[in-house]
Design an enzyme around this catalytic site. Structure first.
Site, mmCIF file in Angstrom:
data_model
loop_
_atom_site.group_PDB
_atom_site.id
_atom_site.type_symbol
_atom_site.label_atom_id
_atom_site.label_comp_id
_atom_site.label_asym_id
_atom_site.label_seq_id
_atom_site.Cartn_x
_atom_site.Cartn_y
_atom_site.Cartn_z
ATOM 1 N N ARG A 22 0.803 -1.225 0.000
ATOM 2 C CA ARG A 22 0.000 0.000 0.000
ATOM 3 C C ARG A 22 0.839 1.279 0.000
ATOM 4 O O ARG A 22 0.336 2.362 -0.262
ATOM 5 C CB ARG A 22 -0.952 -0.007 1.203
ATOM 6 C CG ARG A 22 -2.080 -1.020 1.057
ATOM 7 C CD ARG A 22 -2.735 -1.360 2.398
ATOM 8 N NE ARG A 22 -1.941 -2.314 3.167
ATOM 9 C CZ ARG A 22 -2.336 -2.863 4.320
ATOM 10 N NH1 ARG A 22 -3.502 -2.527 4.846
ATOM 11 N NH2 ARG A 22 -1.564 -3.728 4.954
ATOM 12 N N GLY A 85 1.868 -14.784 5.345
ATOM 13 C CA GLY A 85 0.993 -14.202 6.358
ATOM 14 C C GLY A 85 1.634 -14.131 7.734
ATOM 15 O O GLY A 85 2.674 -14.742 8.001
ATOM 16 N N GLU A 161 -10.889 -9.641 10.645
ATOM 17 C CA GLU A 161 -10.168 -8.774 9.705
ATOM 18 C C GLU A 161 -11.149 -7.907 8.926
ATOM 19 O O GLU A 161 -12.303 -8.311 8.696
ATOM 20 C CB GLU A 161 -9.335 -9.625 8.745
ATOM 21 C CG GLU A 161 -8.068 -10.173 9.360
ATOM 22 C CD GLU A 161 -7.205 -9.090 9.991
ATOM 23 O OE1 GLU A 161 -6.647 -8.266 9.252
ATOM 24 O OE2 GLU A 161 -7.097 -9.057 11.229
ATOM 25 N N ASN A 234 0.592 1.899 7.043
ATOM 26 C CA ASN A 234 0.371 1.184 5.792
ATOM 27 C C ASN A 234 0.478 2.083 4.571
ATOM 28 O O ASN A 234 0.721 1.610 3.471
ATOM 29 C CB ASN A 234 -1.008 0.522 5.802
ATOM 30 C CG ASN A 234 -1.110 -0.542 6.878
ATOM 31 O OD1 ASN A 234 -0.156 -1.280 7.130
ATOM 32 N ND2 ASN A 234 -2.240 -0.605 7.542
#
Ligand code: UD1
Ligand code: CA
Length: 490
Positions: A22, A85, A161, A234
């Protein structure tokens, strides 16, 4: 014995293997800087005061660069390749954790976390003998974060999430900081049950927390006292916000130490900088790296100092750029001075406007007031270097030294071709190109001798006037005839 040192069962794990898509950057996210340090350095620094067996950093994307930053800070890195992850990252770290019973897990992108908050979170975890403790935060804009779903005031049911939230859950404003304390013998079996059931096909550490809660293990959420501590970087906007917060903290610290800062929001100070009482920083100043400033100094507007060492009562006039150099007491530089690495101005020395120096030592009270370049030069005390003096320290192959003694006077616009020595008390005539040593108390003069031609100018003016007079008559004819011919020939 064991009871006396319970903290030795703790290992710290920092997850820093992700790319940080991002940010839209070729640089790994945790290497981006805010508040004068990379994100991951801030996280390591916050954990450093904790009693722990070791700190393990999980690296993957740009692993070499990330390791190079964290390994000098007493950490060990572990490679996660590919990155499957946050849960997978923990599995990869498992071997390195050795005999640790507890793990404090942090993401490498949460730089605002404070040691005190980690301490109280670990204490809460130990006190409740919990399987997992999440550091949570209550925020006004929870977008992008995993949300904490509670089953009671104290117990957690799940972390959901962002991508898996129901409309109802979207309203929850308690978020997961991604900072956890785990009792490892409980974590490993729970993590083994986690499946990559999400669009990225990743193993989420958050799902292991949900598994633990479903097994009725004790899962706590410890709310951070300041929600900003949970801020994960982010995006570029997050980075800017974190930078702003760090800079504000640092300025507050210096003001507490007795430093005046004008228009503080315009002044940028790196974390390791120190400054003494009654020092004044004007608007737009930047103090970078390990800069150390004494008392009663004034750093005027627009100056940028990196890794500088300043004594007391130093005046840096506006718009100076100085790096890796030393200014002793009562030195004045600028406006518009540029000091490059390895320069040292001793007590009361001066480098004025448009003066550049590199690897140069200037003795007590000596002055280089205007428009000069000194490189690889030593100037003794009480010397005066005239405007426009240049040391020619580079001959296209190597650098050579210039040595100027004490009480020397260098006339304006002189060039000193190195290697060369100017003895104590010597004079250099203005405009000289000095290629040979000048003895103490001597005069060096090296320039064309002046010749005056009497009445030369008035004669010249008469000649010019005469030429113009005859030219005026000639011109109209040339204009009408000669021009077209000329252009055809071309
Ligand atoms: C994560 C949490 C989310 C939380 C948020 C807080 C998960 C699934 N989600 O989301 O609940 O609210 O942090 O900021 O954990 N990393 C690895 N290896 C990997 C993947 C990630 O080391 O395979 C590292 C990243 O470098 C990063 C950290 O883990 O430092 C967190 O990853 P990131 O992708 O930023 O997670 P978020 O989506 O922010
Ligand atoms: Ca994140």
């Amino acid at each position: 014995m064991i009871g006396l040192m319970p903290a030795n069962d703790l290992a710290v794990v920092i997850l820093a293997a992700g790319k940080g898509t991002r940010l839209k950057s070729s640089l790994a996210k945790v290497l981006h800087r805010a508040g004068g340090r990379s994100l991951v350095e801030h996280v390591v620094t916050a954990c450093a005061p904790l009693k722990r067996r070791k700190t393990v950093v999980v690296v993957g994307y740009q692993a070499e660069q990330v390791s190079a930053v964290v390994e000098p800070l007493e950490t060990e890195s572990v490679m996660q390749q590919p990155q499957r992850g946050t849960g997978h990252a923990m599995q990869v770290a498992r071997r390195a954790l050795g005999a640790a019973k507890l793990a404090l897990v942090l993401p490498g992108d949460a730089p605002l976390i404070r040691t005190e908050t980690l301490r109280s979170m670990i204490a809460a975890h130990r006190g409740a003998n919990a399987a997992a403790t999440i550091l949570s935060a209550v925020v006004s804009d929870p977008g992008g974060y995993g949300r904490i779903l509670r089953k009671s005031e104290t117990a957690v049911q799940a972390i959901v999430e962002e991508s898996q939230l129901t409309d109802e859950q979207r309203e929850l404003n308690e978020i997961n900081s991604s900072i956890y304390c785990f009792t490892l013998e409980k974590l490993w079996p729970a993590l083994a049950q986690v499946k990559p059931n999400n669009q990225h096909r990743e193993l989420y550490l958050t799902d292991a927390v949900t598994v633990l809660a479903a097994r009725n293990e004790t899962v706590l959420a410890h709310v951070a006292p300041d929600p900003r501590e949970a801020l994960g970087c982010n995006t570029r906007a997050d980075l800017a916000e974190v930078d702003r917060i760090f800079r504000e903290r640092k300025r507050a610290e210096l003001m507490n130490d007795g430093v005046s800062i004008q228009l503080p929001e315009t002044v940028l100070i790196d974390p390791d900088v120190t400054a003494g009482e009654d020092t004044v920083l004007e608007p737009g100043v930047q103090l970078l790296g390990k800069t150390k400033i004494g008392q009663r100094c004034t750093i005027r507007t627009g100056s940028v100092l990196s890794d500088m060492l300043l004594g007391d009562n130093v005046l840096v006039e506006p718009h100076c750029v100085a790096a890796q150099s030393r200014l002793d007491d009562d030195v004045v530089i600028g406006p518009f001075a540029r000091l490059r690495p390895g320069t040292h101005l001793k007590d009361g020395a001066r480098a004025g406007n448009f003066v550049e120096m590199k690897k140069t030592i200037v003795g007590e009270g000596s002055k280089v007031p205007h428009l000069s370049y000194l490189g690889n030069t030593r100037v003794g005390p009480k010397s005066n270097i005239g405007a426009g003096t240049i040391t020619c320290n580079y001959d296209g192959f190597g650098k050579h030294p210039t040595t100027i003694g004490k009480g020397v006077f260098i006339g304006s616009d002189s060039t000193l071709v190195a290697p060369v020595r100017i003895g104590d008390g010597a004079y250099i005539a203005a405009g000289s190109t000095i290629t040979e040593n000048v003895p103490a108390d001597g005069l060096g003069i090296a320039r064309g001798r002046q010749v005056n031609k009497p009445r030369w100018a008035s004669r010249k003016r008469r000649e010019l006037a005469a030429a113009e007079h005859s030219g005026k008559k000639a011109r109209p004819r040339r204009k009408s005839k000669a021009r077209p011919k000329k252009s055809r020939r071309r």
